[in-house]
Enzyme design. Structure first.
Site, PDB file in Angstrom:
ATOM      1  N   ASP A  19      -0.178   2.126   0.404  1.00 46.58           N
ATOM      2  CA  ASP A  19      -0.349   2.544  -0.835  1.00 46.58           C
ATOM      3  C   ASP A  19       0.977   3.222  -1.386  1.00 46.58           C
ATOM      4  O   ASP A  19       1.199   4.578  -0.956  1.00 46.58           O
ATOM      5  CB  ASP A  19      -1.461   3.268  -0.485  1.00 46.58           C
ATOM      6  CG  ASP A  19      -1.905   3.759  -2.122  1.00 46.58           C
ATOM      7  OD1 ASP A  19      -1.117   3.662  -3.119  1.00 46.58           O
ATOM      8  OD2 ASP A  19      -2.825   4.505  -2.187  1.00 46.58           O
ATOM      9  N   ASN A  34       7.881  -4.852  -7.680  1.00 43.43           N
ATOM     10  CA  ASN A  34       6.858  -5.561  -8.955  1.00 43.43           C
ATOM     11  C   ASN A  34       5.491  -5.041  -8.726  1.00 43.43           C
ATOM     12  O   ASN A  34       5.135  -4.889  -9.867  1.00 43.43           O
ATOM     13  CB  ASN A  34       6.775  -7.060  -8.221  1.00 43.43           C
ATOM     14  CG  ASN A  34       5.447  -7.562  -8.789  1.00 43.43           C
ATOM     15  OD1 ASN A  34       5.570  -8.057  -9.933  1.00 43.43           O
ATOM     16  ND2 ASN A  34       4.396  -7.749  -8.109  1.00 43.43           N
ATOM     17  N   TYR A  90       2.184   3.469 -20.264  1.00 38.93           N
ATOM     18  CA  TYR A  90       2.398   2.263 -19.685  1.00 38.93           C
ATOM     19  C   TYR A  90       3.876   1.826 -20.052  1.00 38.93           C
ATOM     20  O   TYR A  90       4.943   1.595 -19.195  1.00 38.93           O
ATOM     21  CB  TYR A  90       1.529   1.070 -19.895  1.00 38.93           C
ATOM     22  CG  TYR A  90       2.021  -0.270 -19.185  1.00 38.93           C
ATOM     23  CD1 TYR A  90       2.161  -0.334 -17.719  1.00 38.93           C
ATOM     24  CD2 TYR A  90       2.216  -1.114 -20.027  1.00 38.93           C
ATOM     25  CE1 TYR A  90       2.656  -1.616 -17.208  1.00 38.93           C
ATOM     26  CE2 TYR A  90       2.919  -2.307 -19.378  1.00 38.93           C
ATOM     27  CZ  TYR A  90       2.845  -2.402 -18.074  1.00 38.93           C
ATOM     28  OH  TYR A  90       3.320  -3.750 -17.439  1.00 38.93           O
ATOM     29  N   LYS A 106       7.830   1.613 -17.843  1.00 37.17           N
ATOM     30  CA  LYS A 106       8.326   0.118 -17.775  1.00 37.17           C
ATOM     31  C   LYS A 106      10.000   0.298 -18.251  1.00 37.17           C
ATOM     32  O   LYS A 106      10.923  -0.013 -17.606  1.00 37.17           O
ATOM     33  CB  LYS A 106       7.718  -0.801 -18.550  1.00 37.17           C
ATOM     34  CG  LYS A 106       6.634  -1.440 -18.049  1.00 37.17           C
ATOM     35  CD  LYS A 106       6.740  -1.861 -16.598  1.00 37.17           C
ATOM     36  CE  LYS A 106       5.843  -1.924 -15.376  1.00 37.17           C
ATOM     37  NZ  LYS A 106       6.224  -2.611 -14.231  1.00 37.17           N
ATOM     38  N   THR A 111      -2.506 -12.899 -15.253  1.00 34.88           N
ATOM     39  CA  THR A 111      -2.670 -12.496 -13.868  1.00 34.88           C
ATOM     40  C   THR A 111      -3.999 -11.324 -13.860  1.00 34.88           C
ATOM     41  O   THR A 111      -4.306 -11.185 -15.014  1.00 34.88           O
ATOM     42  CB  THR A 111      -1.502 -11.510 -13.339  1.00 34.88           C
ATOM     43  OG1 THR A 111      -1.656 -10.086 -14.103  1.00 34.88           O
ATOM     44  CG2 THR A 111      -0.394 -12.229 -13.456  1.00 34.88           C
TER      45      THR A 111
HETATM   46  N1  LIG Z   1       0.678  -9.579 -16.196  1.00 38.42           N
HETATM   47  C1  LIG Z   1       1.469  -9.234 -17.345  1.00 38.42           C
HETATM   48  O1  LIG Z   1       1.007  -9.446 -18.222  1.00 38.42           O
HETATM   49  C2  LIG Z   1       2.750  -8.399 -17.084  1.00 38.42           C
HETATM   50  C3  LIG Z   1       3.801  -8.358 -18.125  1.00 38.42           C
HETATM   51  C4  LIG Z   1       4.897  -7.449 -17.976  1.00 38.42           C
HETATM   52  C5  LIG Z   1       5.047  -6.787 -16.839  1.00 38.42           C
HETATM   53  N2  LIG Z   1       4.100  -6.989 -15.874  1.00 38.42           N
HETATM   54  C6  LIG Z   1       4.518  -6.128 -14.670  1.00 38.42           C
HETATM   55  O2  LIG Z   1       4.437  -7.111 -13.566  1.00 38.42           O
HETATM   56  C7  LIG Z   1       4.068  -6.515 -12.174  1.00 38.42           C
HETATM   57  C8  LIG Z   1       3.096  -7.332 -11.455  1.00 38.42           C
HETATM   58  O3  LIG Z   1       1.885  -7.375 -12.383  1.00 38.42           O
HETATM   59  P1  LIG Z   1       0.864  -8.496 -12.232  1.00 38.42           P
HETATM   60  O4  LIG Z   1       0.216  -8.897 -13.532  1.00 38.42           O
HETATM   61  O5  LIG Z   1       1.179  -9.310 -11.150  1.00 38.42           O
HETATM   62  O6  LIG Z   1      -0.505  -7.518 -11.557  1.00 38.42           O
HETATM   63  P2  LIG Z   1      -1.585  -7.794 -10.665  1.00 38.42           P
HETATM   64  O7  LIG Z   1      -1.998  -9.318 -10.427  1.00 38.42           O
HETATM   65  O8  LIG Z   1      -2.708  -6.841 -11.011  1.00 38.42           O
HETATM   66  O9  LIG Z   1      -0.865  -7.340  -9.253  1.00 38.42           O
HETATM   67  C9  LIG Z   1      -0.566  -6.102  -9.075  1.00 38.42           C
HETATM   68  C10 LIG Z   1       0.070  -5.840  -7.528  1.00 38.42           C
HETATM   69  O10 LIG Z   1       0.745  -4.491  -7.271  1.00 38.42           O
HETATM   70  C11 LIG Z   1      -0.168  -4.049  -6.414  1.00 38.42           C
HETATM   71  N3  LIG Z   1      -0.265  -2.594  -6.557  1.00 38.42           N
HETATM   72  C12 LIG Z   1      -0.488  -1.970  -7.656  1.00 38.42           C
HETATM   73  N4  LIG Z   1      -0.783  -0.533  -7.388  1.00 38.42           N
HETATM   74  C13 LIG Z   1      -0.156  -0.445  -6.314  1.00 38.42           C
HETATM   75  C14 LIG Z   1      -0.208   0.835  -5.550  1.00 38.42           C
HETATM   76  N5  LIG Z   1      -0.569   2.196  -5.564  1.00 38.42           N
HETATM   77  N6  LIG Z   1       0.172   0.658  -4.117  1.00 38.42           N
HETATM   78  C15 LIG Z   1       0.535  -0.674  -3.665  1.00 38.42           C
HETATM   79  N7  LIG Z   1       0.389  -1.772  -4.354  1.00 38.42           N
HETATM   80  C16 LIG Z   1      -0.002  -1.599  -5.727  1.00 38.42           C
HETATM   81  C17 LIG Z   1      -1.332  -4.697  -6.165  1.00 38.42           C
HETATM   82  O11 LIG Z   1      -1.749  -4.643  -4.753  1.00 38.42           O
HETATM   83  P3  LIG Z   1      -3.244  -4.811  -3.978  1.00 38.42           P
HETATM   84  O12 LIG Z   1      -4.077  -5.614  -5.228  1.00 38.42           O
HETATM   85  O13 LIG Z   1      -3.083  -5.463  -2.869  1.00 38.42           O
HETATM   86  O14 LIG Z   1      -3.879  -3.557  -4.213  1.00 38.42           O
HETATM   87  C18 LIG Z   1      -1.124  -5.946  -6.475  1.00 38.42           C
HETATM   88  O15 LIG Z   1      -0.242  -6.798  -5.505  1.00 38.42           O
HETATM   89  C19 LIG Z   1       3.498  -5.094 -12.746  1.00 38.42           C
HETATM   90  O16 LIG Z   1       4.675  -4.203 -12.384  1.00 38.42           O
HETATM   91  C20 LIG Z   1       3.150  -5.264 -14.216  1.00 38.42           C
HETATM   92  O17 LIG Z   1       3.445  -3.862 -14.812  1.00 38.42           O
HETATM   93  C21 LIG Z   1       2.868  -7.878 -15.822  1.00 38.42           C
END
Ligand SMILES: NC(=O)c1ccc[n+]([C@@H]2O[C@H](COP(=O)([O-])OP(=O)(O)OC[C@H]3O[C@@H](n4cnc5c(N)ncnc54)[C@H](OP(=O)(O)O)[C@@H]3O)[C@@H](O)[C@H]2O)c1
Length: 250
Positions: free
Chosen positions: A72, A95, A160, A164, A195
């Site tokens: 975590d 990430n 948020y 970033k 996602t």
């Molecule tokens: N999706 C978008 O539209 C988007 C756009 C711009 C930037 N991003 C960025 O891209 C990154 C990945 O996002 P995603 O869309 O792939 O999200 P996601 O599918 O919700 O995945 C998030 C991941 O982060 C892990 N996580 C979150 N909080 C955590 C914590 N406190 N400790 C350990 N692990 C943690 C989760 O682990 P568990 O589920 O195993 O707990 C999961 O593997 C993020 O930084 C997000 O801000 C996303």
């Protein structure tokens, strides 16, 4: 746009160890698969053990090498444990992250601290634990996940977006700090990506306001991270690469 399949991906990371945080879901999971297809041994980090095991199995089924390291990242002690478990890392992808969208008065101090501990402090402490080892070995790559929310004004995204923006700022400072030791540091700034982090309707709606009129697939972000991690990006450091369908160009 077509993204090269794993089979066509060059194995330019053979022999490298890559730690991808938040690789149990979404973008991180696609990045883990991509780096494994490029030949890296991937340390898949996350919290959810079932999804961690699934991610490892997916990579192994395609001939890649991976192991799961749960932690975590809101807990500094767990981050220290992760650094120790990971050992010598060549590629770090910061990430893991979470979102909170809503009116500014709706986020209390505890929620604010949670967002910043997961998105900002975690990447800071992890990099502090891992980058010096990269420097001592004379090479390494770090990729941070920014967002269009870092530079665009989103009415519900003040906190948020600030998390970033911090990661994109870290990118420039760490490029200057660790660059002389052989470590390259860059960010990607995705637009909407399909996602589990937010409902598909919201990603689709935001996708309509990009030039390309759609959200990204996680693999389209992973392809850019795979490039930044590779020797082909050897002259890139301190950069934030927009992977946003042209959102910020408008
Ligand atoms: N999706 C978008 O539209 C988007 C756009 C711009 C930037 N991003 C960025 O891209 C990154 C990945 O996002 P995603 O869309 O792939 O999200 P996601 O599918 O919700 O995945 C998030 C991941 O982060 C892990 N996580 C979150 N909080 C955590 C914590 N406190 N400790 C350990 N692990 C943690 C989760 O682990 P568990 O589920 O195993 O707990 C999961 O593997 C993020 O930084 C997000 O801000 C996303």
């Amino acid at each position: 746009m077509t993204v090269r399949s794993d089979i066509e991906t060059g194995r330019d990371l053979t022999g490298k160890i890559a730690l991808v945080t938040g690789a149990t879901s979404g973008i991180g999971r696609a990045v883990a698969k991509r780096l494994a297809a490029q030949g890296a041994t991937v340390l898949v980090h996350g919290r959810d053990v079932n999804r961690g095991v699934q991610a490892i199995e997916e990579i192994q089924l395609t001939g890649g090498s991976a192991r799961f390291l749960p932690a975590d990242l809101s807990d500094p002690g767990a981050i220290a444990g992760l650094v120790e478990e990971a050992g010598a890392v060549d590629i770090l992808v910061n990430n893991a992250g979470t979102v909170w969208f809503g009116p500014t008065p709706g986020l209390d101090a505890a929620g604010f601290d949670h967002l910043f501990s997961a998105n900002v402090r975690a990447a800071y402490l992890l990099t502090a634990g891992i980058a010096p080892g990269m420097g001592a070995r004379g090479s390494g790559v770090i990729v941070n996940l920014g967002s269009i929310a870092a530079s665009g004004g989103f009415a519900a995204g003040a906190a948020y977006g600030a998390t970033k923006a911090a990661l994109e700022s870290f990118t420039r400072a760490w490029a200057a700090e660790f660059g002389p030791l052989g470590v390259r540091v860059n960010s990607v700034a995705p637009g909407p990506v399909l996602t589990p982090i937010q409902p598909a309707e919201e990603s689709n709606a935001l996708g309509q306001s990009t030039i390309l009129k759609r959200p990204a697939r996680p693999e389209e972000i992973a392809a850019v991270i795979g490039f930044l991690a590779s020797p082909d990006a050897g002259y890139m450091t301190g950069a934030t690469v927009a992977v946003d369908g042209g959102y910020l160009a408008l």
